[in-house]
Enzyme design. Structure first.
Site, short mmCIF file in Angstrom:
data_model
loop_
_atom_site.label_atom_id
_atom_site.label_comp_id
_atom_site.label_asym_id
_atom_site.label_seq_id
_atom_site.Cartn_x
_atom_site.Cartn_y
_atom_site.Cartn_z
N ASP A 91 39.26 117.07 32.91
CA ASP A 91 40.12 117.51 31.80
C ASP A 91 41.31 116.56 31.84
OD1 ASP A 91 40.47 119.95 29.79
OD2 ASP A 91 42.44 119.64 30.65
N LYS B 50 38.14 127.45 34.75
CA LYS B 50 39.01 126.29 34.63
C LYS B 50 39.78 126.17 35.92
CE LYS B 50 39.90 123.09 31.56
NZ LYS B 50 39.08 122.52 30.48
#
Ligand code: NDP
Length: 433
Positions: free
Chosen positions: A154, A114
């Site tokens: 995201d 991430k």
């Protein structure tokens, strides 16, 4: 917790997984012997970098960029980028940790990662966002590659940002390496259905949970928090499956429209005009805007948290149950607090944790990588069918694994154990690395 002070989101994510692994460790003593838990909780790499950029007035701003490559046992690092002012290392580590297990249960060859920055795109012009993305990628590019690390979107990173990021990568590296980032526009080597995939996939997952209970989405009253990418396409699929969506939100407030949310209005306000959700109420006079309201107080049968972490606490969970909610599908990552999860399990409602329920996004990213690698472009219908099959398989795997470990209705146990098992086996095979 001592080694990672101040990272409460990360502690919460690890605790939630580790608490469910007792029976697996009992069955496989070799995991403890080879310190798989200790290794899996330590990211393989954590990169933190300065992101300087200039706004439209020439003022210089400095943000902090992150990329955490958490685990590459099953494939190249894969996971989105989040641009939000609240981002710090603990956010990225929690999301990266979750991503490891989520990617594993898709059955695709993907590691977990991430990244992101504490940059707030809200209120910024396209040129400012472009300059920020270019500066961000000017450092990040050296850590990426289709066999190394493949980011996606995201919160705060949608089609526009992916375009700027990919453009800068292409420019710096002198390579049209499509497979280096996913969420690209289908006009330039993206995949159809990727934009819709997380929301659609989550609705498919809820449908599967209800089927096991001899029920269906059709005719159900639903509420969906957020009004971003995941929320919009969760609502779209719920509507297609015959449900009625009566509420959605953004970080300022909640729209309650008992006659049914007009999705076209939400899409225009959010995807094109980049406005606030309160503007919905000025166009639909029979809808109510509740500034700072709690969406979970609105009665529904299906609730889909699709905004952010810890947005649904124990009080809200108990309110949902009291109001007759029968199913919860998490489009967001870790949106329900541990107390809320406990309440859902006690009430025995169908609860689909994000790790399983929102895995359709990353699974379709893997389909995008497949199309990039074969220089092919699949139709919308074909890609959506693949997504639906994948969500069915994920549901089946979680259900069966949970049943094997004693409680078929507990998808938390099912997703954690099946994801962990796959990663642990690969780590064992590779030796101590
Ligand atoms: P977007 O930026 O498109 O939308 C986020 C939505 O959530 C917006 O409506 C936003 O409101 C709201 N929101 C964000 N932060 C907060 C907050 N702190 N409090 C209240 N509301 C908030 O992001 P996505 O739709 O892509 O992501 C939503 C969730 O889904 C995240 O948890 C993400 O990790 C998860 N997810 C996303 C995937 C994807 O493919 N995009 C894949 C899997 C999971 P506002 O505009 O006011 O900030």
């Amino acid at each position: 917790m001592q080694r990672n002070p101040g990272e409460s989101d990360f502690h919460q994510a690890v605790k939630e997984v580790v608490e469910t692994l007792g029976p697996v460790l009992h069955k496989h003593p070799e995991y403890a012997e080879h310190k798989i838990i200790e290794r899996i909780c330590e990211p393989e790499r954590q990169i933190i970098f300065r992101v300087p950029w200039q706004d439209d007035n020439g003022e210089v701003h400095i943000n902090r960029g992150f990329r955490v490559g958490f685990n590459s046992a099953l494939g190249p690092y894969k996971g989105g980028l989040r641009f939000h002012p609240s981002v710090y290392l603990g956010t990225i580590k929690f999301l990266g940790f979750e991503q490891v297990f989520k990617n594993a249960i898709t059955g695709m060859p993907l590691g977990g990662a991430k990244g992101g920055a504490d940059f707030d795109p809200k209120g910024r012009s396209d040129s400012e966002v472009m300059r920020f993305c270019q500066s961000f990628m000017t450092e990040l590019y050296r850590h990426l590659g289709e066999y190394t690390d493949v980011p996606a979107g995201d919160i705060g990173v949608g089609g526009r940002e992916i375009g700027y990021l990919f453009g800068q990568y292409k420019r710096i590296t002198n390579r049209y390496e499509s497979g280096v980032i996913t969420g690209k526009n289908p006009h330039w080597s993206g995949s159809l259905v990727r934009r819709e995939a997380t929301g659609y996939g989550c609705a498919f997952f809820v449908d599967e949970m209800l089927k096991v209970r001899h029920d269906t989405i059709e005719g159900k009253i639903c509420i969906v928090s957020g009004s971003g990418n995941v929320a919009i396409y969760a609502m779209e699929k719920l509507l297609a499956l015959g449900a009625k969506v009566v509420a959605c939100s953004d970080s300022d407030g909640v729209i309650h429209h008992p006659k049914g949310i007009h999705l076209d209005t939400v899409k225009r306000l959010k995807e094109i005009e980049r406005h606030r959700i309160c503007d919905y109420a000025s166009e639909h006079k029979d809808a109510q805007y509740i500034a700072g309201g709690n969406i979970w107080d609105i009665p529904c049968q299906i609730a889909m948290p699709c905004a952010t972490q810890n947005e649904l606490d124990e009080r809200s969970a108990r309110q949902l149950i009291a109001n007759g909610c029968i199913a919860v599908g998490e489009g967001a990552n870790m949106p329900t607090t541990p107390g809320g999860v406990k309440a859902f399990h006690e009430a025995k409602i169908a609860y689909g944790p994000g790790k399983a329920a929102n895995a359709g996004g990353v699974a379709t990213s893997a389909l995008e990588m497949q199309q990039n690698a074969s220089r092919d472009a699949w139709s919308f219908e074909f890609t959506e069918k693949r997504l639906q099959e994948i969500m069915r398989n994920i549901h089946h795997e979680c259900y069966e694994t949970a049943a094997e470990y004693g409680d078929s209705s507990n998808y938390v146990i099912g997703s954690n154990i099946s994801g962990f098992h796959r990663v642990a086996e690969a780590m064992l095979a590779f030796g101590v690395i």
